[in-house]
Design a protein around this motif. Structure first.
Motif, PDB file in Angstrom:
ATOM      1  N   GLN A  10       0.731  -1.065   0.051  1.00  0.00           N
ATOM      2  CA  GLN A  10      -0.014  -0.026  -0.110  1.00  0.00           C
ATOM      3  C   GLN A  10       0.736   1.384  -0.152  1.00  0.00           C
ATOM      4  N   GLU A  11       2.040   1.306   0.368  1.00  0.00           N
ATOM      5  CA  GLU A  11       2.941   2.349   0.498  1.00  0.00           C
ATOM      6  C   GLU A  11       3.384   2.940  -0.948  1.00  0.00           C
ATOM      7  N   PHE A  12       3.218   2.080  -2.007  1.00  0.00           N
ATOM      8  CA  PHE A  12       3.427   2.465  -3.203  1.00  0.00           C
ATOM      9  C   PHE A  12       2.711   3.366  -3.679  1.00  0.00           C
ATOM     10  N   PRO A  13       3.091   4.618  -4.402  1.00  0.00           N
ATOM     11  CA  PRO A  13       2.230   5.722  -4.773  1.00  0.00           C
ATOM     12  C   PRO A  13       1.186   5.360  -6.053  1.00  0.00           C
ATOM     13  N   GLU A  14       1.552   4.330  -6.854  1.00  0.00           N
ATOM     14  CA  GLU A  14       1.042   4.024  -7.967  1.00  0.00           C
ATOM     15  C   GLU A  14       0.524   2.681  -8.133  1.00  0.00           C
ATOM     16  N   THR A  15      -0.515   2.334  -7.506  1.00  0.00           N
ATOM     17  CA  THR A  15      -0.888   0.830  -7.683  1.00  0.00           C
ATOM     18  C   THR A  15      -2.323   0.662  -8.585  1.00  0.00           C
ATOM     19  N   ASP A  16      -2.468   1.701  -9.204  1.00  0.00           N
ATOM     20  CA  ASP A  16      -3.814   1.435 -10.259  1.00  0.00           C
ATOM     21  C   ASP A  16      -3.767   0.410 -11.182  1.00  0.00           C
ATOM     22  N   GLY A  17      -4.798  -0.400 -11.174  1.00  0.00           N
ATOM     23  CA  GLY A  17      -4.843  -1.706 -11.970  1.00  0.00           C
ATOM     24  C   GLY A  17      -4.132  -2.772 -11.422  1.00  0.00           C
ATOM     25  N   LEU A  18      -3.329  -2.630 -10.099  1.00  0.00           N
ATOM     26  CA  LEU A  18      -2.654  -3.906  -9.599  1.00  0.00           C
ATOM     27  C   LEU A  18      -3.778  -4.550  -8.716  1.00  0.00           C
ATOM     28  N   LEU A  19      -3.278  -5.795  -8.025  1.00  0.00           N
ATOM     29  CA  LEU A  19      -3.881  -6.329  -7.135  1.00  0.00           C
ATOM     30  C   LEU A  19      -4.097  -5.890  -5.700  1.00  0.00           C
ATOM     31  N   ASN A  20      -5.332  -5.997  -5.031  1.00  0.00           N
ATOM     32  CA  ASN A  20      -5.566  -6.055  -3.741  1.00  0.00           C
ATOM     33  C   ASN A  20      -5.111  -7.109  -2.918  1.00  0.00           C
ATOM     34  N   LEU A  21      -3.699  -6.727  -2.524  1.00  0.00           N
ATOM     35  CA  LEU A  21      -3.192  -7.825  -1.528  1.00  0.00           C
ATOM     36  C   LEU A  21      -3.408  -7.818  -0.009  1.00  0.00           C
ATOM     37  N   ALA A  22      -4.700  -7.280   0.191  1.00  0.00           N
ATOM     38  CA  ALA A  22      -5.310  -7.386   1.583  1.00  0.00           C
ATOM     39  C   ALA A  22      -6.092  -8.529   1.769  1.00  0.00           C
ATOM     40  N   LYS A  23      -6.656  -8.870   0.471  1.00  0.00           N
ATOM     41  CA  LYS A  23      -7.589  -9.961   0.327  1.00  0.00           C
ATOM     42  C   LYS A  23      -7.071 -11.481   0.300  1.00  0.00           C
ATOM     43  N   PRO A  24      -7.477 -12.220   1.221  1.00  0.00           N
ATOM     44  CA  PRO A  24      -7.011 -13.620   1.380  1.00  0.00           C
ATOM     45  C   PRO A  24      -6.475 -14.453  -0.059  1.00  0.00           C
ATOM     46  N   ASN A  25      -7.929 -14.536  -1.019  1.00  0.00           N
ATOM     47  CA  ASN A  25      -7.695 -15.334  -1.956  1.00  0.00           C
ATOM     48  C   ASN A  25      -6.826 -14.684  -2.925  1.00  0.00           C
ATOM     49  N   ASN A  26      -6.820 -13.395  -2.936  1.00  0.00           N
ATOM     50  CA  ASN A  26      -5.789 -12.713  -3.960  1.00  0.00           C
ATOM     51  C   ASN A  26      -4.377 -13.068  -3.637  1.00  0.00           C
ATOM     52  N   ILE A  27      -4.258 -12.985  -2.370  1.00  0.00           N
ATOM     53  CA  ILE A  27      -2.841 -13.382  -1.674  1.00  0.00           C
ATOM     54  C   ILE A  27      -2.424 -14.729  -2.237  1.00  0.00           C
ATOM     55  N   LEU A  28      -3.347 -15.700  -1.996  1.00  0.00           N
ATOM     56  CA  LEU A  28      -3.011 -17.029  -2.354  1.00  0.00           C
ATOM     57  C   LEU A  28      -2.660 -17.117  -3.821  1.00  0.00           C
ATOM     58  N   GLY A  29      -3.607 -16.718  -4.776  1.00  0.00           N
ATOM     59  CA  GLY A  29      -3.431 -16.488  -6.059  1.00  0.00           C
ATOM     60  C   GLY A  29      -2.280 -15.836  -6.630  1.00  0.00           C
TER      61      GLY A  29
END
Length: 403
Positions: A147-166
């Motif tokens: 989340q600290e990166f300033p530009e993450t538009d179009g990237l994955l939400n790595l706060a979600k458990p299944n996104n993390i696993l994927g």
């Protein structure tokens, strides 16, 4: 025959899983679905609700064609190592593609995020270390660092458990240099950790388990959320064994193991670090049940999931030395198959890159001993008169074949 892989726990198999199996088959245009399924202990450090054999039957009746067991050294791990073991099995059985459920539902966002973090790996790693030093857990540190990166538009939400696993699955594919094509479908209605029913037909496994444990008599109020076959198998298991498995079934054995072990002995157990053995011993001496014990041991740095995994490793006496030997799976433990799955194996048997294990007596390598030990310990969640029969099943049971 074209195969698509899925990585699952089926604790228990429900309507959302049935949707995923069908979606995987259609998205990949595959002839068969191959599942890598955790055994009797799971990634969140919990005993499975019912045995791997009953869950295999649920999977086959729910549309899966081949079920392979994810070995204990991967099934009870953090997301990265869990993914490494499961993907190595799918690669060994020649899956052309692999389909997972995610909150994103967009495979391109996973691929963009992989490339983005590779480009910024050094900064990301430093941020993760800084957050861990502040006392947060590793998964939280990953999320905060991203989340600290300033530009993450179009990237994955790595706060979600299944996104993390994927995300970890795709990293594992790249690490293995596998040709498996990753695919994803959006999770339908229910979130992974939901404790309440989210719709009329789709519910998380967490909420289903909560409903099953809501009364002493296990009133079956889940019919609309699981296939009929799952419901019947759950009833059959409850009638046969008189229980579903949960941590409280194992509390007295865990308490004994902790109390009788010295701090030095506990430090040899996998994931026991940073003096947590002292908190474990103090809490074990003063707790009346597993829930109370966990609440006393819980800290900001140690997630509930990680603590449960530590407890599983204490219960099975899985040491750092044993667990550190496994980087990827060494064998293919076949649990069940349909006729189409059987035909696939017959056609591909000379292409498999790992030994196929259909009966324990035919495989003498010591790396499978952790699976055997885990199955034996799992049996202690049952009443004494049923344990020996259950333990013997691990050696006698041949793969389930759905006619």
């Amino acid at each position: 025959m074209k195969a698509v892989g899925v990585i699952v726990e089926y604790n228990p198999f429900h309507n959302g899983h049935a949707f995923h199996v069908q979606a995987a088959r259609e998205t990949a245009n595959a002839d068969i679905v191959i599942a890598v399924m955790s055994g009797n202990f799971l990634q969140r450090g919990e005993p499975a609700l019912v045995s791997k054999w009953y869950r295999t039957k649920m999977a086959l009746l729910g549309g899966v064609d081949l079920v392979f067991e994810l070995p204990y050294p991967f099934a009870t791990q953090n997301a990265e190592l869990f993914a490494d073991g499961a993907v190595s099995i799918l690669d060994a059985v020649q899956c052309e593609s692999f389909c997972f459920g995610s909150e994103s539902g967009d495979i391109s966002s996973f691929l963009r995020t992989i490339d983005f973090l590779k480009e910024h790996q050094e900064i990301f790693d430093e941020n993760v270390k800084r957050h861990i030093k502040s006392g947060v857990s590793y998964p939280k540190a990953l999320s905060l660092s991203f989340q600290e990166f300033p530009e993450t538009d179009g990237l994955l939400n790595l706060a979600k458990p299944n996104n993390i696993l994927g995300f970890q699955y795709i990293k594992s594919i790249k690490k293995l240099n596998s040709q498996i094509k990753p695919l994803t479908v959006a999770r339908k209605n229910a979130n992974y950790h939901d404790e309440h029913f989210a719709s009329e037909t789709i519910a998380s496994a967490t909420s289903i388990r909560k409903a099953l444990f809501s009364t002493d008599k296990h009133s079956f109020t889940i019919e609309q959320f699981v296939p009929e076959q799952t419901n019947e198998l759950l009833k059959a298991y409850s009638n046969r064994y008189g229980t579903f498995h949960q941590w409280e079934n194992y509390w007295s054995f865990l308490q004994f193991r902790i109390i009788q072990s010295s701090p030095e002995e506990l430090r040899k157990i996998y994931e026991v670090e940073e003096g947590i053995e002292n908190r474990l011993k103090a809490a074990a001496l003063t707790s009346g049940n597993f829930q109370e014990f966990m609440e006393k041991v819980k800290t900001k740095r140690y997630t509930w999931t990680r603590l449960q995994r530590i407890c599983v490793h204490i219960l099975t006496n899985a040491t750092k030395e044993e667990m550190s030997k496994f980087e990827r799976a060494n064998y293919l433990r076949l649990l069940g198959m349909t006729q189409k799955g059987k035909a696939y194996l017959n056609k591909r048997k000379f292409e498999l890159t790992l030994p196929l294990v259909s009966k324990l007596s035919s495989y003498k390598q010591k790396e499978i001993m952790l699976d055997i030990k885990a199955a034996q310990i799992y049996a202690f969640g049952l009443s004494e008169n049923l344990r020996n029969e259950f333990i013997q099943q691990e050696f006698k049971q041949t793969p389930i074949i759905l006619e």
